[in-house]
Design a protein around this motif. Structure first.
Motif, mmCIF file in Angstrom:
data_model
loop_
_atom_site.group_PDB
_atom_site.id
_atom_site.type_symbol
_atom_site.label_atom_id
_atom_site.label_comp_id
_atom_site.label_asym_id
_atom_site.label_seq_id
_atom_site.Cartn_x
_atom_site.Cartn_y
_atom_site.Cartn_z
ATOM 1 N N ARG A 132 -28.567 -0.187 -86.256
ATOM 2 C CA ARG A 132 -27.361 0.381 -85.640
ATOM 3 C C ARG A 132 -27.512 1.866 -85.336
ATOM 4 N NH1 ARG A 132 -22.989 -0.554 -90.249
ATOM 5 N NH2 ARG A 132 -24.024 -2.609 -90.158
ATOM 6 N N TYR A 133 -28.277 2.579 -86.156
ATOM 7 C CA TYR A 133 -28.470 4.008 -85.899
ATOM 8 C C TYR A 133 -29.328 4.227 -84.657
ATOM 9 C CZ TYR A 133 -26.596 4.539 -90.602
ATOM 10 O OH TYR A 133 -25.785 4.485 -91.703
ATOM 11 N N SER A 134 -30.389 3.425 -84.531
ATOM 12 C CA SER A 134 -31.242 3.541 -83.344
ATOM 13 C C SER A 134 -30.462 3.192 -82.083
ATOM 14 C CB SER A 134 -32.459 2.626 -83.479
ATOM 15 O OG SER A 134 -33.301 3.049 -84.528
ATOM 16 N N LYS A 135 -29.634 2.163 -82.176
ATOM 17 C CA LYS A 135 -28.832 1.781 -81.016
ATOM 18 C C LYS A 135 -27.829 2.877 -80.659
ATOM 19 C CE LYS A 135 -29.154 -3.241 -81.391
ATOM 20 N NZ LYS A 135 -28.410 -4.519 -81.510
ATOM 21 N N PHE A 136 -27.294 3.527 -81.680
ATOM 22 C CA PHE A 136 -26.386 4.642 -81.393
ATOM 23 C C PHE A 136 -27.121 5.768 -80.663
ATOM 24 C CE2 PHE A 136 -24.800 8.828 -82.736
ATOM 25 C CZ PHE A 136 -23.535 8.785 -82.176
ATOM 26 N N TYR A 137 -28.324 6.097 -81.130
ATOM 27 C CA TYR A 137 -29.122 7.125 -80.457
ATOM 28 C C TYR A 137 -29.391 6.735 -79.005
ATOM 29 C CZ TYR A 137 -30.201 9.440 -84.919
ATOM 30 O OH TYR A 137 -30.121 10.112 -86.108
ATOM 31 N N LEU A 138 -29.771 5.481 -78.791
ATOM 32 C CA LEU A 138 -30.097 5.022 -77.446
ATOM 33 C C LEU A 138 -28.877 5.078 -76.540
ATOM 34 C CD1 LEU A 138 -32.118 3.753 -75.474
ATOM 35 C CD2 LEU A 138 -31.477 1.505 -76.371
ATOM 36 N N LEU A 139 -27.732 4.626 -77.048
ATOM 37 C CA LEU A 139 -26.508 4.649 -76.249
ATOM 38 C C LEU A 139 -26.089 6.075 -75.927
ATOM 39 C CD1 LEU A 139 -24.072 3.229 -74.971
ATOM 40 C CD2 LEU A 139 -22.974 3.265 -77.227
ATOM 41 N N LEU A 140 -26.117 6.948 -76.923
ATOM 42 C CA LEU A 140 -25.713 8.340 -76.710
ATOM 43 C C LEU A 140 -26.633 9.033 -75.716
ATOM 44 C CD1 LEU A 140 -23.940 10.757 -77.430
ATOM 45 C CD2 LEU A 140 -25.467 11.210 -79.374
ATOM 46 N N ALA A 141 -27.940 8.844 -75.870
ATOM 47 C CA ALA A 141 -28.891 9.479 -74.952
ATOM 48 C C ALA A 141 -28.692 8.996 -73.529
ATOM 49 C CB ALA A 141 -30.319 9.200 -75.413
ATOM 50 N N THR A 142 -28.433 7.704 -73.365
ATOM 51 C CA THR A 142 -28.234 7.153 -72.023
ATOM 52 C C THR A 142 -26.961 7.696 -71.392
ATOM 53 O OG1 THR A 142 -29.394 5.128 -72.677
ATOM 54 C CG2 THR A 142 -28.051 5.033 -70.683
ATOM 55 N N LEU A 143 -25.892 7.786 -72.174
ATOM 56 C CA LEU A 143 -24.633 8.321 -71.647
ATOM 57 C C LEU A 143 -24.801 9.780 -71.224
ATOM 58 C CD1 LEU A 143 -22.016 6.798 -74.131
ATOM 59 C CD2 LEU A 143 -22.478 6.101 -71.767
ATOM 60 N N LEU A 144 -25.500 10.561 -72.027
ATOM 61 C CA LEU A 144 -25.726 11.964 -71.682
ATOM 62 C C LEU A 144 -26.611 12.107 -70.449
ATOM 63 C CD1 LEU A 144 -26.271 13.555 -75.217
ATOM 64 C CD2 LEU A 144 -24.246 13.744 -73.763
ATOM 65 N N SER A 145 -27.604 11.208 -70.340
ATOM 66 C CA SER A 145 -28.527 11.303 -69.207
ATOM 67 C C SER A 145 -27.878 10.860 -67.897
ATOM 68 C CB SER A 145 -29.777 10.453 -69.459
ATOM 69 O OG SER A 145 -29.467 9.064 -69.464
ATOM 70 N N LEU A 146 -26.744 10.137 -67.974
ATOM 71 C CA LEU A 146 -26.058 9.728 -66.752
ATOM 72 C C LEU A 146 -25.598 10.932 -65.935
ATOM 73 C CD1 LEU A 146 -23.832 6.723 -67.924
ATOM 74 C CD2 LEU A 146 -25.929 6.646 -66.575
ATOM 75 N N LEU A 147 -25.411 12.065 -66.593
ATOM 76 C CA LEU A 147 -25.023 13.273 -65.876
ATOM 77 C C LEU A 147 -26.108 13.711 -64.906
ATOM 78 C CD1 LEU A 147 -23.443 15.260 -68.848
ATOM 79 C CD2 LEU A 147 -22.248 14.018 -67.045
ATOM 80 N N ASP A 148 -27.341 13.272 -65.159
ATOM 81 C CA ASP A 148 -28.444 13.616 -64.262
ATOM 82 C C ASP A 148 -28.549 12.645 -63.097
ATOM 83 O OD1 ASP A 148 -30.712 15.383 -63.744
ATOM 84 O OD2 ASP A 148 -31.970 13.633 -64.142
ATOM 85 N N ASP A 149 -27.667 11.650 -63.041
ATOM 86 C CA ASP A 149 -27.707 10.684 -61.952
ATOM 87 C C ASP A 149 -27.166 11.262 -60.651
ATOM 88 O OD1 ASP A 149 -28.854 8.851 -63.557
ATOM 89 O OD2 ASP A 149 -27.072 7.659 -63.916
ATOM 90 N N LEU A 150 -26.636 12.468 -60.710
ATOM 91 C CA LEU A 150 -26.316 13.239 -59.515
ATOM 92 C C LEU A 150 -27.078 14.554 -59.585
ATOM 93 C CD1 LEU A 150 -22.443 12.857 -59.003
ATOM 94 C CD2 LEU A 150 -24.257 11.888 -57.584
ATOM 95 N N PRO A 151 -27.683 14.985 -58.499
ATOM 96 C CA PRO A 151 -28.367 16.288 -58.521
ATOM 97 C C PRO A 151 -27.382 17.391 -58.892
ATOM 98 C CG PRO A 151 -28.921 15.061 -56.531
ATOM 99 C CD PRO A 151 -27.806 14.312 -57.199
ATOM 100 N N LEU A 152 -27.896 18.445 -59.523
ATOM 101 C CA LEU A 152 -27.023 19.538 -59.941
ATOM 102 C C LEU A 152 -26.302 20.174 -58.765
ATOM 103 C CD1 LEU A 152 -29.041 21.408 -62.713
ATOM 104 C CD2 LEU A 152 -27.109 19.867 -62.975
ATOM 105 N N ASN A 153 -26.934 20.160 -57.586
ATOM 106 C CA ASN A 153 -26.281 20.756 -56.426
ATOM 107 C C ASN A 153 -25.071 19.950 -55.968
ATOM 108 O OD1 ASN A 153 -29.441 21.326 -56.145
ATOM 109 N ND2 ASN A 153 -28.258 23.084 -55.463
#
Length: 333
Positions: free
Chosen positions: A248-269
């Motif tokens: 469950r801890y690894s899955k939490f890390y994976l979920l959190l990292a993926t949610l945070l990385s979604l912000l990169d799904d649009l270029p910063l510009n």
């Protein structure tokens, strides 16, 4: 103090308007995929200081994590020799961090340039960063899918460890039709990038720009899909199998990292086009906060892969020692 504040605001507006006019003259809207990033702090003579600092930090951090994973979390040592099987291999993660390092370093140099004097060089750096962005997304798909295939789901007999090989060995472990789909999306991404550049001065240029941004986001959809499969995957009760996968801890890390990385799904510009361009914190803007969240995702991804490596390392080490004992030729001593 009031005069100094007015002078500071005037300087910021002048710099911003100067860049805007320069960008309009050179079709830079399409080069930047949105709007120039905020210039924070506004009193700095150095171009985009907060942006350059964040990209430089990201580049150094990604390089450090890639080296750390390669040295400590990609193989097991038995009798001075290093062995690896698919259960502990993190080669795709190393490539992911290397491409993040290259992309961030390229962007740091690009924003540090004086665009008025280095227009051609700025374009080269920009398109290099966009291509590296596609490569980063492609390799992240490979890394997450490697987790799904070899570390999650019903338990199976561990693969026999082998001497540490090169990148081709790691790629052969990842070649299925799923990885072929990831590669196809990457080729489509590059194709529409090329079309967008060729069509940037045509009347339908905004349409091609929108299509490219859609492809930019579409290439990252498989990461979300595979992560959801990992999070909800369980053993098949009808076959009597047992579940071997992240806790469950690894899955939490994976979920959190993926949610945070979604912000990169649009270029910063594009984020700069959506968010206010004020320097709310003097040192940075809301766009910089988005960038900080993405940096955090890389740290959490590392925590996830480290925990998964440690979970599978003991089994790999035991299998390796057994294999060495069965095949070692003691007659030579």
């Amino acid at each position: 103090n009031s005069n100094n504040s007015n002078n500071t605001d005037t300087l910021y507006l002048a710099l911003r308007d100067s860049n805007k006019n320069h960008d309009d003259d050179n079709d830079d809207f399409y080069n930047h995929l949105g709007r120039n990033l905020p210039w924070c702090p506004t009193t700095s003579d150095f171009p985009y200081p907060s942006v350059v600092a964040l990209y430089a930090t990201l580049s150094l951090m990604a390089l450090s994590l890639a080296l750390l994973i390669g040295i400590n979390y990609n193989s097991v040592a038995v009798f001075t020799r290093h062995y690896r099987n698919a259960n502990i291999s993190n080669t795709m993660w190393i490539l992911f961090y290397v491409f993040v390092c290259l992309r961030a370093g390229t962007n740091a140099i690009r924003y540090a340039l004086d665009k008025h004097n280095e227009e051609a060089l700025d374009s080269y750096f920009f398109f290099s960063a966009i291509i590296l962005s596609g490569l980063t997304a492609f390799v992240l798909c490979l890394a997450i899918n490697h987790q799904r295939r070899h570390r999650s789901g019903p338990s199976t007999a561990p693969e026999q460890p082998q001497n540490v090989g090169g990148l081709w060995t790691a790629f052969k472990q990842s070649l299925t039709w799923v990885e072929g789909l990831f590669f196809f999306l990457f080729i489509v991404y590059l194709t529409f990038l090329f079309v967008m550049v060729v069509k940037r001065n045509d009347s339908d240029s905004e349409v091609w720009l929108g299509i490219f941004l859609a492809m930019f986001c579409l290439q990252r959809v498989p990461v979300v899909v595979v992560v959801l499969i990992i999070l909800f995957q369980r053993a098949n009760a009808s076959t009597g199998g047992s579940y071997e996968g992240p806790d469950r801890y690894s899955k939490f890390y994976l979920l959190l990292a993926t949610l945070l990385s979604l912000l990169d799904d649009l270029p910063l510009n594009v984020w700069a086009l959506i968010l206010p361009d004020k320097c709310y914190f003097w040192l940075g803007s809301l766009v910089d906060i988005v960038h900080v969240f993405y940096i955090g995702s890389l740290v959490v991804y590392f925590l996830f892969l480290r925990r998964e490596f440690l979970r599978n390392m003991e089994e790999c080490l035991w299998t390796t020692v057994t294999q060495v004992q069965d095949t070692f030729d003691y007659r030579r001593f």
